[in-house]
Structures are given as C-alpha cells and as structure tokens.
Design a protein around this motif. Structure first.
Motif, short mmCIF file in Angstrom:
data_model
loop_
_atom_site.label_atom_id
_atom_site.label_comp_id
_atom_site.label_asym_id
_atom_site.label_seq_id
_atom_site.Cartn_x
_atom_site.Cartn_y
_atom_site.Cartn_z
N ASP A 1 17.25 17.25 26.29
CA ASP A 1 17.19 18.60 26.01
C ASP A 1 18.20 18.40 25.07
O ASP A 1 18.87 19.53 24.46
N VAL A 2 19.63 17.72 25.46
CA VAL A 2 20.69 17.57 24.00
C VAL A 2 20.43 17.19 22.71
O VAL A 2 20.73 18.40 21.77
N LEU A 3 19.42 16.76 22.89
CA LEU A 3 18.84 15.95 21.33
C LEU A 3 17.55 17.31 20.85
O LEU A 3 17.72 16.61 19.47
N ARG A 4 17.39 17.71 21.67
CA ARG A 4 16.01 18.45 20.62
C ARG A 4 16.73 19.69 19.92
O ARG A 4 16.00 19.52 18.45
N PRO A 5 17.74 20.02 19.86
CA PRO A 5 17.89 20.89 18.83
C PRO A 5 18.73 20.25 17.61
O PRO A 5 19.44 20.82 16.62
N PHE A 6 19.07 18.88 17.70
CA PHE A 6 19.87 18.32 16.64
C PHE A 6 18.92 18.13 15.20
O PHE A 6 17.48 17.70 15.07
N PRO A 7 19.29 18.72 14.01
CA PRO A 7 18.12 18.62 12.46
C PRO A 7 18.49 16.88 12.24
O PRO A 7 17.88 17.47 10.97
N GLY A 8 18.70 16.98 12.46
CA GLY A 8 18.61 14.53 11.96
C GLY A 8 17.74 14.12 12.64
O GLY A 8 16.64 14.91 12.65
#
Length: 414
Positions: free
Chosen positions: A127-134
């Motif tokens: 859930d923390v990684l999902r929005p990361f654009p990299g």
C-alpha cells in the motif's frame, strides 16, 4: 602429587573464570556502544561534507531490507519514513526491497492459519509502494522461501505471484526463483544487477542451473558495463559485523537460545558459548560460516573484487552497516522492521543498530552519495548519523593538527 581429577577441576575452574571475566568485559563494552552509531576514526569528519546543493539529483535508490514485520495498522514509523522519501524523490527514484518481505515464513498457502497475518504485513508494504511513480524492485530472502526449508520454492512462487497481482508495475527479480543475474536499467548510466543469493543456500527443489554459470554471467555484465555506475543487489551480505557474520552479544553466550527466539531466556552459562562458537565456525544455513553460504560468498567476491567503484547491497542482518573493500562499497540495510546487535569496529566504516535504510543519491556531476535515513517514533526523518561520497572517492578532511599555543583545527581540502 596432584591427581588427574584435581588437575581437571583446576583447569576447568580457570577456564570458567577466564570466560566469566571475558563475558563481563564484553557486556560492559556492549552497554557503552549498543544502539549508538559507530563511525570509523578515519571517517569521523563526515559531518563536514555534503553534496553541493546546487547540483541536480539524477536518480535516487532506496535500499530497504527485511520489512516483513512492519506494523499493519498504519502507524509503522519505517513505512512513514519510506513515504517521506518517495514524496521527496518522485519518479526519478527506485525502491529496492532486499528480501525477507514477510515474516516469519513468507506467504503460506491460502488455507494455512498464518495466511491472513502474512497478507496483512505484505499489504501494508504494498500500500505504501503503490502510489510511488518510480521503480519498485522486490528480491526474495530466506524467510520468503519458508526459512530455507525444502518446500520453500512453493512459498517463493506464491509470494511472487501475489505481488505481481497486487502491484503489477513492480519487478520481482530474478523471476521464478532462478539465480540470476538479471539486469535492470534504472536511469541513464545507472544499472542494477540482481542476484537470488538464496538459490545457493536453499534446501530442496529450486530451478535447475549450473552453480558457477551465474558468476560467469555476472563477470560478463560487469565487464560490458564498466562505463556505467552499477548496483549489485542480493539478500545475503558479503561482509557483516552482526549475527550472520558470527558476532554475538555476551547475553547470547549465557542465553544462547535467544538467537533462535528472542524470549527464550534459558540460562546455559559456559555451555551456552558452544552455540555462538558453532555458528561462527560452522554456521546455520543462513550464516556466512555455513559451507553453502561460504562457497557462494567466496565466488561472488572473487568477481566483485575485480570491479571497483560498484555498490553491493544486501539485507539479512537487522541493522545498518557500511564497508569499503577493494575499492567498492558493501552495504547491509536490513533494518526495515527489526533491529539486532551489530558489533562496532573491525572492517566496518559505519554501523548502527537502528531501524532505517540507506539511500544512494546519484548527481548530475557524476557524484554518488550514501545517506543513512532513520525514523523517529512518528516516522519523521531523524538527523543523519552518517553520509559519505562514494564516487569519485570518499571525501576525507585533512588530519587534525595541534600547534603549540593554538586550538586544534582541521583544514578542509579545496
């Protein structure tokens, strides 16, 4: 004339007294430095140096190992720190999860009683990684392979499939439990090479491969990409001042079962020292001393030592460690959800028993900086306890000079 039994008693008593004195000295020493950052004397001027704030960042790489026991209620301070790093970094970044993604035994089968808890822990990270654009890259560790047990390959495949379904943009490398190496271009002039180090120490079924061929492939990739900056990632460290490197606390000599379970306080004085000695010299399957691990490490270092200026990043030990060896940089960044004892000194430039992770910052002027990121109780970043320019070469201040009648000063290189 002294009888053999009396002589044996005196020898045993002398050995017991010597061991007791050594343990007491070790305990006092450990109390003095445990959980405090250690920086080697040659680098204790690190605070005087920092990147030029006017030089633009080209790419950033977060190296986060062993996050498998994060809090699942949204309060985990390490995950909040990772969110802060992601927001600050934006799309020009990569998060590398260095294995042991779910404790204690990876992702069990759906009908297993531990499945729900395992999913919650893995989902908290996803859930923390999902929005990361990299870029997001997952490696696997021994716990993801059911702690290296013979059915671990099934656990690995199940976790890989789950992550690919829940976070399709992520890379799970090497795919299918193969040993690798796998290359991933992170940015212009920045290459990631991933090894599945668990493959060499795993018991039971695993994908078929020649044990030497991956090192030959790695040698070719390193030679062909000498013009690039290279990060090699694997779960198992190649240098360590912690448990898997054969370093134990005085407490673990008296309560040796705490190395297996942290609450197993069964006192076994004197006899208990045999377990740390065994793990230091012979090793459990996850220790550097174990024959399979030792052979993998020796072959891997034989290749890496021929290629200076690269970075090798690992997790496995639950602390932060940095070593500079043969012109390259070796990191242990396994403090993603747990912390454990790490011994100061030795070959280490920096160690700290604290939750956190390392960040590699690549600048447009060709510099590479290592940063240590650690959270406070709320997840806000604490003041840095260590940083260093890795390339081109470390920044080291001129030695302190004392002149009679004048205060101690240090001149910075121009």
């Amino acid at each position: 004339m002294t009888s053999p039994s009396t002589l044996f008693f005196y020898v045993a008593a002398a050995l017991a007294a010597a061991l007791t004195a050594w343990l007491l000295a070790r305990y006092r020493q450990e109390r003095h430095y445990r959980r405090r950052p250690y920086v080697a004397p040659a680098h204790n001027d690190w605070l005087l140096h920092q990147p030029d704030p006017l030089t633009p960042l080209q790419h950033r790489v977060a190296l986060l190992g062993d996050p498998g026991a994060v809090a699942t209620d949204g309060t985990d301070n390490l995950l909040r720190l990772l969110q802060h790093w992601q927001h600050e970094t934006g799309p020009a970044g990569t998060v590398i999860i260095l294995g042991d993604n779910v404790y204690p035994t990876g992702l069990p089968a759906p009908e297993h009683p531990g499945r729900a808890a395992a999913e919650q822990r893995l989902n908290a990270l996803l859930d923390v990684l999902r929005p990361f654009p990299g870029n997001v890259v997952f490696l696997s560790g021994n716990h993801d392979w059911n702690k290296g047990r013979p059915d671990g390959y099934e656990y690995l495949l199940r976790q890989e499939a789950y992550i690919r379904e829940q976070l399709p943009t992520a890379h799970y490398l090497p795919a299918g439990g193969t040993p690798g190496p796998v290359a991933l271009q992170l940015a212009d002039g920045l290459l990631l090479l991933v090894l599945n180090t668990q493959w060499w120490v795993q018991q039971g079924p695993r994908p078929a491969s020649d044990t030497k061929e991956p090192f030959q492939q790695l040698q070719r990739l390193l030679t062909e990409n000498q013009h690039q900056r290279i990060v090699v990632a694997g779960h198992h460290p190649l240098y360590s001042n912690a448990l898997h490197g054969g370093k134990f606390t005085a407490k673990q000599h008296v309560f040796p079962l705490t190395t297996v379970h942290k609450r197993a306080y069964v006192p076994l004085p004197f006899i208990g020292s045999l377990l740390p000695l065994y793990r230091k010299l012979v090793g459990a399957a996850e220790d550097m001393a174990h024959p399979r691990y030792r052979k993998m490490r020796r072959r891997l270092l034989r290749v890496l030592h021929q290629h200076p200026h690269l970075v090798y990043a690992a997790g496995h030990d639950h602390n932060l460690q940095y070593f500079e060896q043969h012109g390259s940089h070796y990191l242990v960044s396994g403090a993603g959800s747990k912390t454990a004892f790490v011994q100061k000194g030795g070959q280490a430039t920096f160690v700290h028993e604290h939750k956190g992770f390392f960040s590699l910052d690549y600048y447009a002027n060709g510099e590479t900086w290592l940063r240590t990121l650690e959270p406070d109780a709320t997840g806000a970043p604490l003041p840095e306890v260590f940083r260093q320019r890795l390339y081109p070469g470390p920044v080291v201040a001129a030695p302190l000079v004392r002149t009679v009648g004048l205060p101690v000063t240090a001149e910075l290189p121009l």
